[in-house]
Design an enzyme around this catalytic site. Structure first.
Site, PDB file in Angstrom:
ATOM      1  N   HIS A 101       5.234 -14.744   4.888  1.00 60.40           N
ATOM      2  CA  HIS A 101       5.785 -13.724   4.002  1.00 60.40           C
ATOM      3  C   HIS A 101       6.269 -12.557   4.830  1.00 60.40           C
ATOM      4  O   HIS A 101       5.690 -12.230   5.868  1.00 60.40           O
ATOM      5  CB  HIS A 101       4.763 -13.265   2.951  1.00 60.40           C
ATOM      6  CG  HIS A 101       3.431 -12.907   3.517  1.00 60.40           C
ATOM      7  ND1 HIS A 101       2.492 -13.855   3.866  1.00 60.40           N
ATOM      8  CD2 HIS A 101       2.880 -11.710   3.815  1.00 60.40           C
ATOM      9  CE1 HIS A 101       1.412 -13.252   4.343  1.00 60.40           C
ATOM     10  NE2 HIS A 101       1.628 -11.950   4.330  1.00 60.40           N
ATOM     11  N   HIS A 103       6.850  -8.577   4.663  1.00 55.28           N
ATOM     12  CA  HIS A 103       6.566  -7.344   3.921  1.00 55.28           C
ATOM     13  C   HIS A 103       7.803  -6.443   3.981  1.00 55.28           C
ATOM     14  O   HIS A 103       8.376  -6.247   5.058  1.00 55.28           O
ATOM     15  CB  HIS A 103       5.424  -6.564   4.571  1.00 55.28           C
ATOM     16  CG  HIS A 103       4.090  -7.243   4.536  1.00 55.28           C
ATOM     17  ND1 HIS A 103       3.112  -6.913   3.625  1.00 55.28           N
ATOM     18  CD2 HIS A 103       3.544  -8.210   5.310  1.00 55.28           C
ATOM     19  CE1 HIS A 103       2.024  -7.651   3.845  1.00 55.28           C
ATOM     20  NE2 HIS A 103       2.268  -8.454   4.868  1.00 55.28           N
TER      21      HIS A 103
HETATM   22  P1  AMP Z   1      -0.896 -10.359   5.232  1.00 55.77           P
HETATM   23  O1  AMP Z   1      -2.075  -9.501   5.602  1.00 55.77           O
HETATM   24  O2  AMP Z   1       0.320 -10.105   6.052  1.00 55.77           O
HETATM   25  O3  AMP Z   1      -1.260 -11.817   5.144  1.00 55.77           O
HETATM   26  O4  AMP Z   1      -0.490  -9.868   3.780  1.00 55.77           O
HETATM   27  C1  AMP Z   1      -1.010 -10.376   2.614  1.00 55.77           C
HETATM   28  C2  AMP Z   1      -0.603  -9.406   1.524  1.00 55.77           C
HETATM   29  O5  AMP Z   1      -0.653 -10.102   0.284  1.00 55.77           O
HETATM   30  C3  AMP Z   1      -1.511  -8.190   1.373  1.00 55.77           C
HETATM   31  O6  AMP Z   1      -0.710  -7.008   1.493  1.00 55.77           O
HETATM   32  C4  AMP Z   1      -2.111  -8.335  -0.025  1.00 55.77           C
HETATM   33  O7  AMP Z   1      -2.244  -7.106  -0.668  1.00 55.77           O
HETATM   34  C5  AMP Z   1      -1.097  -9.230  -0.707  1.00 55.77           C
HETATM   35  N1  AMP Z   1      -1.588 -10.098  -1.765  1.00 55.77           N
HETATM   36  C6  AMP Z   1      -2.648 -10.949  -1.712  1.00 55.77           C
HETATM   37  N2  AMP Z   1      -2.734 -11.646  -2.857  1.00 55.77           N
HETATM   38  C7  AMP Z   1      -1.704 -11.232  -3.632  1.00 55.77           C
HETATM   39  C8  AMP Z   1      -1.252 -11.588  -4.938  1.00 55.77           C
HETATM   40  N3  AMP Z   1      -1.887 -12.476  -5.683  1.00 55.77           N
HETATM   41  N4  AMP Z   1      -0.138 -10.957  -5.421  1.00 55.77           N
HETATM   42  C9  AMP Z   1       0.489 -10.024  -4.682  1.00 55.77           C
HETATM   43  N5  AMP Z   1       0.121  -9.655  -3.453  1.00 55.77           N
HETATM   44  C10 AMP Z   1      -0.966 -10.246  -2.940  1.00 55.77           C
END
Ligand code: AMP
Ligand code: ZN
Length: 139
Positions: A101, A103
């Site tokens: 993903h 950001h």
């Molecule tokens: P990373 O640390 O780069 O893997 O980012 C994961 C991101 O996903 C974090 O910023 C979380 O807040 C976000 N996240 C986790 N679960 C969900 C969800 N169900 N819907 C939206 N964001 C999520």
């Protein structure tokens, strides 16, 4: 290909509801549940790739262009004055969800400090040694 036990695959496929800001054949962009700033978005490919090391070239260009488009939309729509594109690979890099993903984090003039680090120090010899090790990693 979608992975049934992956939460981001299920969100990208629309099986789990999300605040979707953009969708096309290949991607869904959603609002992050724990935003670093107002309008923090995640761009999810609909196919499952654990991280950038698995991302195919044909996906890499479009995801960056979509990041630019959504960052600019946040500037226009939310009054952000800049944005960060951030992408984590591996637990040590802060990746918590093993589905690639990107950001998109809108930034505001009075916003909190995000992604700051304390600059370290090194010598010219150390830099050359490190550069050599990375070049060896390219082979
Ligand atoms: P990373 O640390 O780069 O893997 O980012 C994961 C991101 O996903 C974090 O910023 C979380 O807040 C976000 N996240 C986790 N679960 C969900 C969800 N169900 N819907 C939206 N964001 C999520
Ligand atoms: Zn997935």
């Amino acid at each position: 290909m979608k992975k049934d036990d992956c939460i981001f695959c299920r969100i990208a496929a629309g099986e789990i509801p999300s605040a979707t800001v953009y969708e096309d054949e290949g991607f869904r962009a959603i609002l992050d549940l724990g935003p670093a700033a107002k309008g923090h978005m995640l761009i999810l490919p609909k196919d499952h790739y654990a991280d950038v090391t698995e991302l195919p070239e044909e996906c890499a260009g479009p995801v960056l262009m979509l990041g630019k488009k959504l960052g600019m939309a946040a500037m226009k729509g939310l009054g952000a004055t800049g944005f960060n594109l951030v992408q984590n690979n591996g637990a040590s890099a802060g990746q918590t969800v093993r589905h690639f993903h990107l950001h998109v984090i809108p930034r505001y003039d009075d916003g909190a400090v995000i992604a700051a680090w304390t600059p370290g120090e090194n010598t010219a010899e150390e830099r050359e040694e490190i550069a050599q090790a990375v070049r060896a990693g390219l082979e």
